[in-house]
Write an enzyme that holds these catalytic residues in place. Structure first.
Site, short mmCIF file in Angstrom:
data_model
loop_
_atom_site.label_atom_id
_atom_site.label_comp_id
_atom_site.label_asym_id
_atom_site.label_seq_id
_atom_site.Cartn_x
_atom_site.Cartn_y
_atom_site.Cartn_z
N TYR A 1 29.93 46.54 37.68
CA TYR A 1 31.03 45.67 37.71
C TYR A 1 32.10 46.43 38.31
O TYR A 1 32.74 46.08 39.58
CB TYR A 1 31.51 44.83 36.56
CG TYR A 1 32.79 44.54 36.69
CD1 TYR A 1 33.08 43.19 37.41
CD2 TYR A 1 33.97 45.07 35.94
CE1 TYR A 1 34.65 42.72 37.58
CE2 TYR A 1 35.14 44.54 36.20
CZ TYR A 1 35.53 43.46 36.83
OH TYR A 1 36.79 43.09 37.05
N TYR B 1 40.73 31.79 35.30
CA TYR B 1 42.07 31.98 34.34
C TYR B 1 43.20 32.62 35.15
O TYR B 1 44.02 31.84 35.11
CB TYR B 1 41.62 33.27 33.38
CG TYR B 1 42.37 33.75 32.63
CD1 TYR B 1 43.43 33.01 31.93
CD2 TYR B 1 42.28 35.13 32.35
CE1 TYR B 1 44.65 33.57 30.99
CE2 TYR B 1 43.18 35.75 31.25
CZ TYR B 1 44.37 34.98 30.76
OH TYR B 1 45.30 35.66 29.93
N ILE B 2 43.17 33.75 35.83
CA ILE B 2 44.21 34.24 36.67
C ILE B 2 44.55 33.30 37.71
O ILE B 2 45.48 33.32 38.24
CB ILE B 2 44.07 35.77 36.77
CG1 ILE B 2 43.78 36.52 35.72
CG2 ILE B 2 45.18 36.31 37.70
CD1 ILE B 2 43.36 37.94 35.71
N PHE C 1 39.94 36.06 44.04
CA PHE C 1 39.62 36.16 42.73
C PHE C 1 38.27 36.00 42.47
O PHE C 1 38.00 36.33 41.40
CB PHE C 1 40.34 35.29 41.88
CG PHE C 1 41.91 35.40 41.57
CD1 PHE C 1 42.43 36.23 41.11
CD2 PHE C 1 42.85 34.51 42.52
CE1 PHE C 1 43.94 36.53 40.76
CE2 PHE C 1 43.91 34.45 42.43
CZ PHE C 1 44.65 35.60 41.74
N ILE D 1 36.10 45.67 14.85
CA ILE D 1 36.77 46.47 15.30
C ILE D 1 35.75 47.83 15.44
O ILE D 1 35.33 48.22 14.48
CB ILE D 1 37.93 47.09 14.19
CG1 ILE D 1 38.96 45.95 14.10
CG2 ILE D 1 38.62 48.17 15.02
CD1 ILE D 1 40.15 46.34 13.01
N ASP E 1 36.45 27.09 44.97
CA ASP E 1 35.69 27.66 43.71
C ASP E 1 34.69 26.98 43.61
O ASP E 1 34.31 25.90 43.97
CB ASP E 1 36.62 27.35 42.40
CG ASP E 1 36.62 28.03 41.32
OD1 ASP E 1 35.12 28.34 40.46
OD2 ASP E 1 37.20 29.03 40.74
N LYS F 1 33.79 46.38 42.73
CA LYS F 1 35.05 46.22 42.81
C LYS F 1 35.63 47.70 43.94
O LYS F 1 36.25 47.45 44.51
CB LYS F 1 35.98 46.25 41.60
CG LYS F 1 35.71 45.05 40.90
CD LYS F 1 36.37 43.56 41.37
CE LYS F 1 36.38 42.54 40.50
NZ LYS F 1 37.22 41.43 40.98
N PHE G 1 44.95 45.78 34.48
CA PHE G 1 44.47 46.37 33.14
C PHE G 1 44.15 45.10 32.38
O PHE G 1 43.31 44.39 32.91
CB PHE G 1 45.39 47.56 32.59
CG PHE G 1 45.71 48.69 33.41
CD1 PHE G 1 45.10 49.78 32.61
CD2 PHE G 1 46.02 48.76 34.87
CE1 PHE G 1 45.07 51.06 33.46
CE2 PHE G 1 45.91 49.91 35.50
CZ PHE G 1 45.44 51.06 34.70
#
Length: 324
Positions: free
Chosen positions: A142, A12-13, A74, A208, A32, A146, A170
């Site tokens: 996770y 994605y990024i 990434f 929610i 990748d 990092k 974020f």
């Protein structure tokens, strides 16, 4: 021409960053393993190589066959829940894989790396907005992987002179402004695409989790940063790594609640979003948003997207014209 290897550039990024780099005259090699990435998301101007962090032979071949000046990294597994149930998978891929990458970089005298880190290294916020000096106490494997990688970079800098910037972002959000690149996870866990899928009927509803938080409307507040702003920040970090080594937050500094996301999606789409209310989830802080002054000072970076409706609009455009 500066040549950049983008590990995980089909994600994605990563795919947005690849296109941003190419548009600004960089040579780009994308590597990748396509476990989560999409080959069709890779810009055709970039060279694509099927490679895996855990396959040192494929990494060595990649560096032998291509002149590489810097790396943007990434390539990681990034599902928080899965990291709790399968920590071995995360420590092995994220940490061991990154050590493999760093060691092959050393062998080929490539000394610069920009890393996709996360605000998950902070854990439960002790204050907001969160700056880079905030204590780092990740609450899941996770986030711990990092943080470990950030610490490894600091050790490699002291021992071998590694030039590095870790970008702690974020909530990545949105899609390319022209609708050609988007967000396509399986499973999807990000709020904005989940809301949009509920609006289109692909999902029954959006849940929610908790409406009694200490926030103006009772729902959780997060900092949503547009993916094209993230792409620009990675390019700027490549240009600044070495001048500055360390960690930088990426966020708008603006908090948006779950209910505000739903309202923005309804406004953009002109449709109602079906909602189900559910109890709070363990480990969900009430507020999480960034102090982004260091990004502005060091990178000269300012997010272009600060209105959540503009971010949602790009995601909606992708969702109704999805290409992969």
């Amino acid at each position: 021409m500066t040549n950049i290897l983008v590990m995980g550039g089909a994600g994605y990024i990563g795919s947005h960053t690849v296109r941003h780099l190419l548009d600004r005259g960089y040579g780009v090699v994308v590597a990748d393993n396509l476990i989560y990435g999409h080959r069709e998301a890779v810009d055709e101007r970039a060279e694509f190589v099927h490679a895996d962090l855990l396959d040192k032979y494929s990494l060595e071949k990649l560096f032998q066959n291509n002149h590489i000046d810097a790396v943007i990294h990434f390539a990681a597994f990034a599902y928080v829940g899965e990291s709790v149930s399968e920590p071995e998978k995360y420590y092995f891929n994220n940490v061991v894989g990154t050590i493999n990458l760093l060691n092959v970089m050393q062998m080929h005298k490539v000394g610069k790396i920009v890393f996709s880190s996360t605000c998950a290294t902070y854990g439960e916020p002790q204050y907001t907005p969160i700056d880079e000096s905030h204590p780092q106490c990740p609450i899941n494997p996770y986030g711990r992987t990092k943080l470990m990688i950030e610490q490894i970079f600091a050790d490699y800098e002291r021992a071998y002179g590694l030039q590095h910037i870790a970008l702690r972002y974020f909530n990545a959000a949105g899609c390319s402004s022209d609708g050609k690149l988007g967000e396509s996870h399986s499973p999807e866990t990000h709020l904005i695409p989940l809301v949009l899928k509920a609006i289109t009927g692909e999902r029954k509803n959006i849940k929610i989790f908790g409406t009694d938080y200490d926030t103006p409307d009772g729902t959780c507040i997060r900092d949503y940063i547009h993916v094209e702003d993230l792409a620009q920040a990675h390019r700027l970090a490549v240009e600044k790594a070495g001048v500055y080594n360390g960690c930088i937050n990426l966020g708008t500094g603006i908090g948006t609640s779950v209910k505000e996301i739903i309202s923005a999606a309804e406004e953009v789409s002109g449709k109602k979003c079906p909602v189900e209310y559910a109890p709070r989830r363990a480990g969900d802080p009430a507020k999480l948003f960034a102090d982004n002054r260091r990004a502005k000072e060091i990178l000269g970076w300012t997010p272009a997207y600060t209105d959540i409706r503009d971010i949602v609009k790009t995601a909606w455009n992708w969702e109704i014209n999805r290409k992969y």
